[in-house]
Enzyme design. Sequence first.
Site, PDB file in Angstrom:
ATOM      1  CG  HIS A 211      68.136  49.977  74.505  1.00 35.92           C
ATOM      2  ND1 HIS A 211      67.078  50.562  73.870  1.00 35.92           N
ATOM      3  CD2 HIS A 211      69.233  50.629  74.044  1.00 35.92           C
ATOM      4  CE1 HIS A 211      67.494  51.516  73.068  1.00 35.92           C
ATOM      5  NE2 HIS A 211      68.800  51.574  73.151  1.00 35.92           N
TER       6      HIS A 211
ATOM      7  CB  CYS B 134      91.813  54.759  66.186  1.00 38.40           C
ATOM      8  SG  CYS B 134      91.689  54.539  64.403  1.00 38.40           S
TER       9      CYS B 134
END
Length: 575
Positions: free
Chosen positions: A190, A503
């Site tokens: 994070h 993609c």
Amino acid sequence: MKILKGTSMADGLSSGKAVFITVQEIVIPQDKIDPARAEAELEEARRAFKESKTQLLSVLESGTAESYEQIEIISTHLDILDDPEIKNFVETAITKEYDNAASAVNEVFLSAINHLRSLKNKMMAERATDFDDVRSLILGHLMQMEEDLFKDVDEDTIPIFEEAFPSHISRLKELGINGYIAKHGGYTSHASILSRALKIACVSNIPDLDKYVKEGTPLLLDGESGTVVVDPDSEQLEFFAQKLQIAELIKEKNERLRERENLTKDGDRVLLNLNISLPEELDAVDELNADGVGLFRTEFLFMGRDTLPDEEEQYQTYKKMAEQIAPKPLTIRTFDLGGDKLSDIFESPHEENPNLGNRGIRFMLSHPQMLKAQLRAILRAAVHGNIRIMFPMVADVEDLWELRHKLKQYADELYYEDIPYNDDVQIGTMVEVPSAAINSDLLAQECDFLSIGTNDLVQYTLAVDRGNDQVHRFYIQHHPAVLKLIKMTADSAIKHGKSISVCGEMASIPEYIPILIGMGITELSLNAAAYYKVKQVALNCDAELKETVQNFDFGVSLSGVEHLIYSQLKPYQET
């Protein structure tokens, strides 16, 4: 002067003097309490939890959080504070073991942290820092600690952490810091995610850092290359200054490019979507002004857990993401998993070659409860935004028929259960198996869009394991056989009026964009880091390019294709 090489965690440039951020180990009293004091000690723990929660909520309510990622991380920390299991363990330690409040909180959190760090899954191990961050927050309120870790930090310094916490990154942003170093850290932690969101450069995992860097040592930090220059000489300083100027010019150019429509020179629109793996990456859609998400890899929901994510958990995740970028599309690829990736959840037969085994939709069809939970969650979330479903590893139209039948079955169930859902969801298939490309004419008639996954298409077409260094030189994305399959698929989609996207990795490589657009590809889904370069190349394309590619014979040798890409189409590749 010494150049140190580490791992890039967040792009950017920064210069300044080294400041080591030393988090003093909290001295926790180990005394047992008198049983008569247990209730009062428990109240102290509750107060610290409540004050910690209030502190985090104040950031959300004040509007000072600067990114979706920061809000998500604060929400994660709030979830930890509200975790009933954590609270129960703390209460038990105080009322049964007669630990003091600080000791109880510390031991419970350290147990959770050690468990997470012991997991084989790297991403979940990195989540230990979130628990450590919350531990420090609670203990700070419990023990009335007021130490300022950043008292020596200003805009002319580069902070160095043993391991950075998300709260540290938020504080760096407040102080106007452009870059920092972490001795330990992972790309998906994070702290790293927040650094990228807040545009704070970071280099981590530098060998011998302490040997060459002392307090006050002048440093130049390059987050993109993952390098740190120690005691730079005049030549390095001049070079760095030039890089800063170039970075500023690129930033200004990209800001102008952001506002331009995604139109080729002859006026054709090319949709530029993003590939993402985590909800925290969704902010980039607005930041870059992308057209949406062309590939959301949902496998992250399984990472580091010993239970399957249920329908409700998936629904809440997809709903939140769809709402954030609405009305832009969120293309959800169903789980592209195999038994080898889920060994922590349930036993699965060993496969000698998982890439050719039970993976993708084959795996999901053989585990109907997993498929049901995910498709029901998607149908429900589609009420709240523009969601598209994309199935991986489809081999032929029979696969698609079976999946459509399942989707209809689950929609009927939701109808009879009176649960809101949207059955008008676009359905697409990934074309990554050669049989799907060869059968693309039939597939294009039965789905709403096709999306070419070039990574696996190359691997399966050329019989090359892309992760095997011994045969890596045979992994050629522009091999004529691969390009013929891409062209075949594009022609099928155009024939039946369906959108066609790439993609895979090819969509993020500027040299390949002209040939893809020339083939008739109307959508590209790419990595955020390549967005502006790809956009500029797409804007360069014109009718003459398309005519050149359409008339090209892809039955030629590899050298013939390379002449087309690297000579004839080179003028279009300017970025």
